[in-house]
Design an enzyme around this catalytic site. Structure first.
Site, PDB file in Angstrom:
ATOM      1  N   ASP A   1       0.864  -1.184   0.000  1.00  0.00           N
ATOM      2  CA  ASP A   1       0.000   0.000   0.000  1.00  0.00           C
ATOM      3  C   ASP A   1       0.900   1.233   0.000  1.00  0.00           C
ATOM      4  OD1 ASP A   1      -1.782   2.041   0.387  1.00  0.00           O
ATOM      5  OD2 ASP A   1      -2.516   1.350   2.330  1.00  0.00           O
ATOM      6  N   HIS A   2       1.047   1.840  -1.183  1.00  0.00           N
ATOM      7  CA  HIS A   2       1.906   3.012  -1.340  1.00  0.00           C
ATOM      8  C   HIS A   2       1.170   4.089  -2.112  1.00  0.00           C
ATOM      9  CE1 HIS A   2       6.413   2.110  -0.588  1.00  0.00           C
ATOM     10  NE2 HIS A   2       5.686   1.424   0.259  1.00  0.00           N
TER      11      HIS A   2
ATOM     12  N   THR B   1       3.946   1.984  10.795  1.00  0.00           N
ATOM     13  CA  THR B   1       4.121   3.406  11.074  1.00  0.00           C
ATOM     14  C   THR B   1       4.466   4.211   9.828  1.00  0.00           C
ATOM     15  OG1 THR B   1       6.435   3.009  11.682  1.00  0.00           O
ATOM     16  CG2 THR B   1       4.802   3.017  13.469  1.00  0.00           C
TER      17      THR B   1
ATOM     18  N   GLU C   1       6.151   5.491   5.936  1.00  0.00           N
ATOM     19  CA  GLU C   1       7.332   6.190   5.437  1.00  0.00           C
ATOM     20  C   GLU C   1       6.934   7.583   4.966  1.00  0.00           C
ATOM     21  OE1 GLU C   1       6.188   3.534   3.413  1.00  0.00           O
ATOM     22  OE2 GLU C   1       7.211   1.887   4.438  1.00  0.00           O
TER      23      GLU C   1
ATOM     24  N   ASN D   1       5.306   8.230   1.387  1.00  0.00           N
ATOM     25  CA  ASN D   1       3.876   8.156   1.107  1.00  0.00           C
ATOM     26  C   ASN D   1       3.045   9.101   1.966  1.00  0.00           C
ATOM     27  OD1 ASN D   1       4.151   5.763  -0.668  1.00  0.00           O
ATOM     28  ND2 ASN D   1       4.846   4.815   1.232  1.00  0.00           N
TER      29      ASN D   1
ATOM     30  N   ALA E   1       9.074  -1.986  18.128  1.00  0.00           N
ATOM     31  CA  ALA E   1       7.927  -2.207  17.265  1.00  0.00           C
ATOM     32  C   ALA E   1       7.368  -3.615  17.445  1.00  0.00           C
ATOM     33  CB  ALA E   1       8.306  -1.968  15.803  1.00  0.00           C
TER      34      ALA E   1
END
Length: 323
Positions: free
Chosen positions: A37-38, A104, A106, A109, A176
């Site tokens: 998902d970008h 979390t 990047e 995006n 994480a």
């Protein structure tokens, strides 16, 4: 028993190509699908980035395999309430076969609306609050939420699956992994790291599923496969937190000039050596992973699927059919 799935790369392929790969993966014997998902690809050579929720709707109509996002950042680019509605509809369309992978994110995006890009500890706080908001919305109740990062007022989801989609939290370090164990229904990470799996399980993950993924470049000419992987995915070899903070594909292209073909050849399985592919995939099962998703880099998708259908998947399932 480990589940072996195919990883659909939204950064490298058109919507039509991704649908074709999903059908081919099911025919080859893969048991599940993951999809990235970008908003942007990592670089211009990859050249694609379709909207994941449109893709999941289309996938629900062409395959019966479970689908997991690898992974969605539900904190900046889209509000958690909107992500909850999207995930609920995806779960309905897939007949309950959708799993929501979360991370979390990047800057690549998430910076696109001009919002500040927080440091990692704050991004983890935002993710934890987003999970709380989405879980409340999945109940079907009308909710109001006023938290440190998000406000939701009089919101209710009307289209809901019979069971809420599981929320699998991604992470690449011990903090994480601990967060995933505390708030997630599973854990996603991209290296066969038994220590991270252990951290997740000790932090509340217990026997919840652990999912991993890797890229390979199958081809009969290993040198050409290395060149293809280096051209399309040098960003995979960038160190540390750099991939989380660079804001544009152009910045990744600049940083990736430091990545050599030799670095890619050492890190990515390239070519058609069956043992090399087997060892790379099997390392995840040996590290305690429940599901492993493999992505083929480059255009030779059918060769990859034929190879995995006839050689790798039977061997991975303990049904070694090699002559």
């Amino acid at each position: 028993m480990t589940i072996y799935g195919y990883f659909l790369s939204s950064e490298e392929f058109t919507p039509a190509e991704l649908l074709s790969q999903a059908r081919a993966a099911e025919q080859a014997g893969f048991q599940a699908l993951a999809i990235s998902d970008h908003f942007h690809p990592w670089n211009g050579e990859q050249g694609q980035s379709p909207f994941v929720w449109s893709m999941i709707g289309a996938l629900s109509q062409v395959t019966s395999l479970p689908v997991t996002t690898f992974v969605t950042c539900p904190t900046v680019r889209m509000h958690p309430a909107v992500n909850a509605q999207a995930a609920a509809t995806a779960a309905v369309l897939t007949g309950g076969r959708f799993r929501f992978g979360l991370g979390t994110g990047e800057a690549l995006n998430e910076h696109i609306l001009g919002d500040p890009w927080p440091e990692a500890p704050e991004r983890m706080e935002m993710l934890e609050e987003a999970v709380q908001v989405m879980r409340r919305l999945f109940t079907g109740d009308q909710i109001t939420h006023r938290g440190a990062h998000y406000t939701v007022q009089n919101a209710r989801l009307y289209t809901l699956p019979e069971e809420p989609p599981p929320l699998y939290v991604s992470g690449f370090g011990p903090q994480a992994a601990a967060l995933a164990g505390r708030v997630g229904d599973g854990f996603v990470t991209m290296s066969p790291d038994a220590d991270l799996v252990g951290q997740f399980r000790r932090s509340g993950g217990g026997q919840k599923p652990v999912l991993g993924g890797l890229k390979v470049c199958w081809g009969t000419d290993r040198a050409q496969a290395v060149r293809t992987a280096h051209r399309l995915w040098p960003n995979e070899q960038l160190p540390g937190e750099l991939p989380q903070v660079l804001p544009t594909p152009a910045h990744f292209e600049q940083a990736s000039q430091l990545v050599t073909e030799e670095m890619v050849a050492d890190a990515v399985v390239c070519g058609d050596d069956e043992d090399a592919h087997f060892d790379a995939v099997n390392a995840f099962g040996a590290a305690g992973f429940d599901e492993v998703y493999i992505n083929q880099i480059g255009p030779d998708q059918q060769g990859f699927f034929d190879f995995y259908r006839s050689r790798l998947l039977p061997r991975l399932h303990g049904e070694d059919n090699r002559s």
